[in-house]
Design a protein around this motif. Structure first.
Motif, PDB file in Angstrom:
ATOM      1  N   ARG A  26     -27.076  11.266  36.488  1.00 59.22           N
ATOM      2  CA  ARG A  26     -28.116  10.386  35.955  1.00 59.22           C
ATOM      3  C   ARG A  26     -27.604   9.691  34.693  1.00 59.22           C
ATOM      4  NH1 ARG A  26     -32.746  10.242  37.985  1.00 59.22           N
ATOM      5  NH2 ARG A  26     -33.683   9.452  36.076  1.00 59.22           N
ATOM      6  N   LEU A  27     -27.825   8.391  34.628  1.00 62.76           N
ATOM      7  CA  LEU A  27     -27.403   7.598  33.482  1.00 62.76           C
ATOM      8  C   LEU A  27     -28.635   7.108  32.734  1.00 62.76           C
ATOM      9  CD1 LEU A  27     -24.641   5.394  35.165  1.00 62.76           C
ATOM     10  CD2 LEU A  27     -24.323   7.468  33.806  1.00 62.76           C
ATOM     11  N   MET A  28     -28.688   7.402  31.449  1.00 63.23           N
ATOM     12  CA  MET A  28     -29.762   6.896  30.609  1.00 63.23           C
ATOM     13  C   MET A  28     -29.347   5.534  30.046  1.00 63.23           C
ATOM     14  SD  MET A  28     -31.750   9.438  31.028  1.00 63.23           S
ATOM     15  CE  MET A  28     -33.063   9.215  29.832  1.00 63.23           C
ATOM     16  N   TRP A  29     -30.330   4.813  29.495  1.00 59.97           N
ATOM     17  CA  TRP A  29     -30.054   3.491  28.924  1.00 59.97           C
ATOM     18  C   TRP A  29     -28.954   3.555  27.872  1.00 59.97           C
ATOM     19  CZ3 TRP A  29     -30.597  -1.413  29.992  1.00 59.97           C
ATOM     20  CH2 TRP A  29     -30.513  -2.361  28.977  1.00 59.97           C
ATOM     21  N   ALA A  30     -29.000   4.582  27.021  1.00 59.95           N
ATOM     22  CA  ALA A  30     -28.002   4.712  25.961  1.00 59.95           C
ATOM     23  C   ALA A  30     -26.599   4.926  26.529  1.00 59.95           C
ATOM     24  CB  ALA A  30     -28.369   5.863  25.022  1.00 59.95           C
TER      25      ALA A  30
ATOM     26  N   MET B 232     -18.645   8.791  32.016  1.00 66.39           N
ATOM     27  CA  MET B 232     -17.907   8.837  33.266  1.00 66.39           C
ATOM     28  C   MET B 232     -16.845   9.932  33.220  1.00 66.39           C
ATOM     29  SD  MET B 232     -19.251   6.644  35.341  1.00 66.39           S
ATOM     30  CE  MET B 232     -20.787   7.231  34.572  1.00 66.39           C
ATOM     31  N   ARG B 233     -16.195  10.108  32.078  1.00 62.88           N
ATOM     32  CA  ARG B 233     -15.209  11.196  31.959  1.00 62.88           C
ATOM     33  C   ARG B 233     -15.888  12.551  32.130  1.00 62.88           C
ATOM     34  NH1 ARG B 233     -13.218   7.966  27.672  1.00 62.88           N
ATOM     35  NH2 ARG B 233     -14.254   9.307  26.147  1.00 62.88           N
ATOM     36  N   GLN B 234     -17.069  12.704  31.537  1.00 61.05           N
ATOM     37  CA  GLN B 234     -17.799  13.961  31.674  1.00 61.05           C
ATOM     38  C   GLN B 234     -18.163  14.233  33.128  1.00 61.05           C
ATOM     39  OE1 GLN B 234     -21.051  13.146  28.996  1.00 61.05           O
ATOM     40  NE2 GLN B 234     -20.005  14.016  27.224  1.00 61.05           N
TER      41      GLN B 234
END
Length: 348
Positions: free
Chosen positions: A311-315, A327-329
C-alpha cells in the motif's frame, strides 16, 4: 462569492482594518493583499457572517480544522477558495483568458500543488507577474475558451495541455489523466488532445508535453495513481506496470480490481476509498461492512492467491526520494535515479 471579499468591500461595510488583522488568527484566511475568505461563522467576529455565501466551503473548513490530514477535503476547500480569489481579483483584463491551474480548478481538474496563490491567465500581449495575477504570453484559440462568472476561461482539455507544457510532468499527467478518464469517449478525447497539440506550434515543440501524453493512460482514478505512473516512468520501469487489473481466483471468481500489478506478482494500491465501495456501487465491500474490515478481507484474499500487496500513501508518492525508499523496502527494483522536485501537502 465563495465567502471571499476585498478590503475595500469590508471598508464599505464599516469593518475596520484592525478587525481584518485580528480575525486572520481566527475565522479569516488572507489569500492575497487585500483579499480575504471567511472560513466559518465566529462569535468573536460577527461582522463577517453576512459575507458567507457558500456553505460547502464552511463545512470543509470546519472539518479541516478538526482533521487537516484529509487531502481530498483539503483539495476541495482550496479549489473553492481559489475560485473566490478569481471572482474578486483585480487586474484581470478583458483580453485575458483564465488558464493553466486556475482554469483547471474551475473545470474540476486536480492540480499540484494543492493551494494556488495567484490567478493564472493567458494574454496574447505580454507576460508579467502582478500581486494577484500571473500572466503568460499565450494566444488561446476561441474554440478552447468558455465563459464562467463573466470571465473567459480555458476548457479542461486546454488547461491540461497548458500545465503539461508549462508547469511540470507531474501536474500534466494528473490533469491529462483526469480529462481522458472523465470524457464520454476517452479514445476520442485523446484524439482531440493530439489534434490540439498539432494545431499549436508551442505544444508540438514541447518534449515535456509529449512525455505527459505518453504517460497519461486515462486509467488512473486519482492523482496518487497518476503520480505512481510518473514515478515508474521516470525510473524506466513503466513497461513492468499494469493499471486497473482484475484479479480472479482459480475458479474464475472475481476477487478484486487492483490499482497496479507489477511483474505479475506484486500489487500496488494507492490510498483511497474508491475501491471500498459497496458491491452495488461497483466495488468490493459488502453492504453494512466496515471499510477497514473490507480492506483486510480484500488483502487477505489477494495474498492467498500468492500476490504481494503493498500500500502506498500520498506521502510515499509525492516525494520521489521517499517513493524510491518505499520501493526498496518492498524489494522492488527500479531503474536509474531521476531528479524531480516534490510537493508538500498544503493545509489550513
Amino acid at each position: 462569492m465563495f465567502n471571499t471579499f476585498t478590503s475595500a468591500q469590508a471598508s464599505a461595510l464599516g469593518i475596520r482594518p484592525e478587525v481584518l488583522h485580528t480575525a486572520q488568527s481566527c475565522c479569516l484566511l488572507r489569500q492575497s493583499r487585500g483579499i480575504y475568505t471567511v472560513l466559518y461563522p465566529c462569535r468573536v467576529h460577527p461582522e463577517f457572517v453576512g459575507l458567507i455565501d457558500d456553505e460547502e466551503s464552511v463545512t470543509l473548513a470546519r472539518s479541516l480544522r478538526e482533521d487537516g490530514t484529509n487531502t481530498g477535503r483539503a483539495a476541495r476547500f482550496w479549489r473553492l477558495a481559489h475560485m473566490g480569489l478569481i471572482t474578486v481579483a483585480p487586474g484581470i483584463r478583458t483580453t485575458d483568458v483564465v488558464s493553466h491551474e486556475s482554469a483547471a480548478l474551475i473545470r474540476c481538474v486536480p492540480i499540484l500543488p494543492m493551494r494556488l496563490t495567484k490567478v493564472m491567465v493567458s494574454n496574447p500581449g505580454r507576460s508579467e507577474t502582478q500581486v494577484v495575477c500571473r500572466r503568460r504570453k499565450r494566444s488561446v484559440p476561441e474554440g478552447s475558451v468558455g465563459l464562467w462568472q463573466g470571465l473567459a476561461v480555458a476548457t479542461a482539455a486546454r488547461a491540461a495541455l497548458e500545465m503539461a507544457s508549462d508547469v511540470s510532468v507531474e501536474a500534466g499527467v494528473i490533469a491529462l489523466d483526469h480529462v481522458i478518464r472523465t470524457a464520454a469517449d476517452p479514445d476520442s478525447m485523446r484524439g482531440v488532445l493530439l489534434g490540439m497539440v498539432e494545431a499549436d506550434g508551442r505544444f508540438a515543440r514541447s518534449a515535456r508535453l509529449a512525455r505527459c501524453l505518453a504517460w497519461a493512460t486515462g486509467l488512473a482514478e486519482s492523482p496518487a495513481e497518476s503520480l505512481t505512473v510518473v514515478r515508474f516512468a521516470e525510473s524506466g520501469s513503466l513497461p513492468r506496470l499494469r493499471q486497473q487489473v482484475e484479479i480472479y481466483d482459480e475458479h474464475g471468481r472475481f476477487i478484486a480490481r487492483v490499482d497496479f500489478l507489477l511483474d505479475d506478482d506484486k500489487i500496488l494500491e494507492t490510498d483511497g476509498a474508491a475501491k471500498y465501495k459497496t458491491i452495488a456501487q461497483g466495488g468490493y465491500r459488502r453492504d453494512g461492512e466496515d471499510p477497514l474490515e473490507a480492506e483486510k478481507r480484500r488483502q487477505y484474499a489477494l495474498q492467498a492467491l500468492g500476490y504481494e500487496v503493498h500500500r502506498l500513501m500520498w506521502a510515499d508518492i509525492i516525494d520521489p526520494a521517499r517513493f524510491r525508499k518505499r520501493m526498496r523496502q518492498a524489494r522492488i527494483v527500479l531503474g536509474p535515479r531521476g531528479t524531480r522536485r516534490s510537493y508538500g501537502n498544503t493545509r489550513l
